[in-house]
Design an enzyme around this catalytic site. Structure first.
Site, mmCIF file in Angstrom:
data_model
loop_
_atom_site.group_PDB
_atom_site.id
_atom_site.type_symbol
_atom_site.label_atom_id
_atom_site.label_comp_id
_atom_site.label_asym_id
_atom_site.label_seq_id
_atom_site.Cartn_x
_atom_site.Cartn_y
_atom_site.Cartn_z
ATOM 1 N N ASP A 130 1.057 -1.399 -0.126
ATOM 2 C CA ASP A 130 -0.461 0.376 0.108
ATOM 3 C C ASP A 130 0.803 1.096 -0.197
ATOM 4 O OD1 ASP A 130 -1.883 2.123 0.519
ATOM 5 O OD2 ASP A 130 -2.373 0.750 2.311
ATOM 6 N N ILE A 131 1.422 1.838 -1.231
ATOM 7 C CA ILE A 131 2.202 3.194 -1.024
ATOM 8 C C ILE A 131 1.874 4.152 -0.169
ATOM 9 C CG2 ILE A 131 -0.441 4.682 -3.000
ATOM 10 C CD1 ILE A 131 2.720 5.371 -4.484
ATOM 11 N N GLY A 171 -9.723 3.348 -6.280
ATOM 12 C CA GLY A 171 -8.681 2.518 -6.515
ATOM 13 C C GLY A 171 -7.371 3.470 -5.544
ATOM 14 N N VAL A 172 -6.330 4.132 -6.031
ATOM 15 C CA VAL A 172 -5.077 4.468 -5.372
ATOM 16 C C VAL A 172 -5.471 6.039 -4.620
ATOM 17 C CG1 VAL A 172 -3.667 5.685 -6.900
ATOM 18 C CG2 VAL A 172 -2.774 4.260 -5.109
ATOM 19 N N ASP A 173 -6.637 6.592 -5.575
ATOM 20 C CA ASP A 173 -6.641 7.944 -5.144
ATOM 21 C C ASP A 173 -7.703 7.807 -3.624
ATOM 22 O OD1 ASP A 173 -6.977 11.129 -5.677
ATOM 23 O OD2 ASP A 173 -8.332 10.456 -7.441
ATOM 24 N N THR A 207 -2.789 1.597 -14.494
ATOM 25 C CA THR A 207 -3.322 0.273 -14.922
ATOM 26 C C THR A 207 -5.598 -0.271 -14.032
ATOM 27 O OG1 THR A 207 -1.858 -0.800 -12.875
ATOM 28 C CG2 THR A 207 -1.478 -0.592 -15.634
ATOM 29 N N GLY A 208 -5.029 0.345 -13.099
ATOM 30 C CA GLY A 208 -6.750 0.316 -12.105
ATOM 31 C C GLY A 208 -8.210 0.130 -13.364
ATOM 32 N N TYR A 218 -8.467 2.706 -15.694
ATOM 33 C CA TYR A 218 -7.834 3.587 -16.601
ATOM 34 C C TYR A 218 -7.920 2.387 -17.818
ATOM 35 C CZ TYR A 218 -8.616 8.513 -15.697
ATOM 36 O OH TYR A 218 -9.096 9.652 -14.840
HETATM 37 P P1 ADP Z 1 -5.817 4.441 -12.844
HETATM 38 O O1 ADP Z 1 -7.655 5.524 -12.701
HETATM 39 O O2 ADP Z 1 -5.373 5.479 -12.488
HETATM 40 O O3 ADP Z 1 -5.799 3.274 -13.646
HETATM 41 P P2 ADP Z 1 -6.636 3.029 -10.316
HETATM 42 O O4 ADP Z 1 -6.515 4.130 -9.265
HETATM 43 O O5 ADP Z 1 -7.670 2.198 -10.918
HETATM 44 O O6 ADP Z 1 -5.784 3.791 -11.362
HETATM 45 O O7 ADP Z 1 -5.519 2.184 -10.186
HETATM 46 C C1 ADP Z 1 -3.831 2.021 -10.304
HETATM 47 C C2 ADP Z 1 -3.272 1.480 -9.560
HETATM 48 O O8 ADP Z 1 -3.057 1.194 -8.114
HETATM 49 C C3 ADP Z 1 -3.697 -0.208 -9.819
HETATM 50 O O9 ADP Z 1 -2.471 -1.074 -10.704
HETATM 51 C C4 ADP Z 1 -4.168 -0.717 -8.652
HETATM 52 O O10 ADP Z 1 -4.357 -2.221 -8.283
HETATM 53 C C5 ADP Z 1 -2.958 0.337 -7.333
HETATM 54 N N1 ADP Z 1 -3.789 0.538 -6.557
HETATM 55 C C6 ADP Z 1 -4.889 0.242 -5.808
HETATM 56 N N2 ADP Z 1 -4.885 1.026 -4.139
HETATM 57 C C7 ADP Z 1 -3.112 1.641 -4.275
HETATM 58 C C8 ADP Z 1 -2.296 1.171 -3.207
HETATM 59 N N3 ADP Z 1 -3.166 1.781 -1.437
HETATM 60 N N4 ADP Z 1 -0.977 1.424 -3.163
HETATM 61 C C9 ADP Z 1 -0.439 1.243 -4.544
HETATM 62 N N5 ADP Z 1 -1.529 0.885 -5.576
HETATM 63 C C10 ADP Z 1 -2.284 0.705 -5.342
#
Ligand code: ADP
Length: 175
Positions: free
Chosen positions: A11-12, A33-35, A123-124, A126
């Site tokens: 987890d970033i 997602g990560v946002d 890669t999520g 998008y």
């Molecule tokens: P995008 O809209 O740019 O595709 P996403 O958030 O949907 O962004 O996904 C981007 C990547 O982040 C995916 O590979 C997803 O598995 C990963 N991801 C989701 N949550 C976390 C997290 N807490 N820490 C790191 N990577 C994450």
């Protein structure tokens, strides 16, 4: 000497680096997602900071990056970049993804940050194919680092082991 690029699984939001990168959407007002994870961990101060940037600069175009405070995160700052939405590959997606990495690295360097962590941008939701996105990430980051002193170390954060293995293979191939 430690390698300049390191692959990390997890987890970033937990990483004690100078700056973490958010895969934001153009509104900068949060998403899934990560946002979503970054905003939850950072607390409401991050959304307030994003709203200010949004008022001053408008939406963040794909490939561009902006910087804010990091609220409750262990990082000192968050760089919000917008990756491309995958539309089949002939809509400049690769170029925009490269720009997202490059502009984020440049913004970190401009703020004198030494360590930065990236998620796998686009890669999520998008939908950018993971192998192609990983290749672009490793190549663009490596190219950037060979010519500049900052940042000193870049962490590529993969949320799952499979993506981490993919990144690791590419990094090893690069030698
Ligand atoms: P995008 O809209 O740019 O595709 P996403 O958030 O949907 O962004 O996904 C981007 C990547 O982040 C995916 O590979 C997803 O598995 C990963 N991801 C989701 N949550 C976390 C997290 N807490 N820490 C790191 N990577 C994450």
């Amino acid at each position: 000497m430690k390698p300049q690029i390191e692959i990390v699984t997890g987890d970033i939001t937990t990483l004690p680096v100078d700056v973490i990168v958010n895969a934001a959407n153009p509104s900068l007002l949060g998403g899934g997602g990560v946002d979503g994870a970054i905003h939850r961990a950072a607390g409401p101060a991050l959304l307030e900071a994003c709203k200010v940037v949004r008022q001053q600069q408008g939406e963040c175009a794909p490939g561009h990056a902006v910087i804010t405070l990091a609220g409750n995160l262990p990082a000192k700052a968050v760089i919000h970049t917008v990756g491309p939405v995958w539309q089949g590959g002939d809509h400049q997606e690769a170029r925009i993804l490269e720009e997202a990495y490059r502009n984020s690295l440049a913004l970190a360097a401009a703020n004198n940050y030494r360590t930065i962590a990236f998620p796998a941008i686009s890669t999520g939701v998008y939908g950018f194919p993971r192998a192609a996105a990983a290749e672009i990430a490793i190549r663009t980051i490596s190219d950037y680092l060979t010519r500049r002193p900052l940042p000193e170390r870049v962490y590529c954060v993969c949320y799952d082991e499979e993506n981490a293995r993919l990144y690791q293979r590419l990094l090893t191939q690069q030698g």
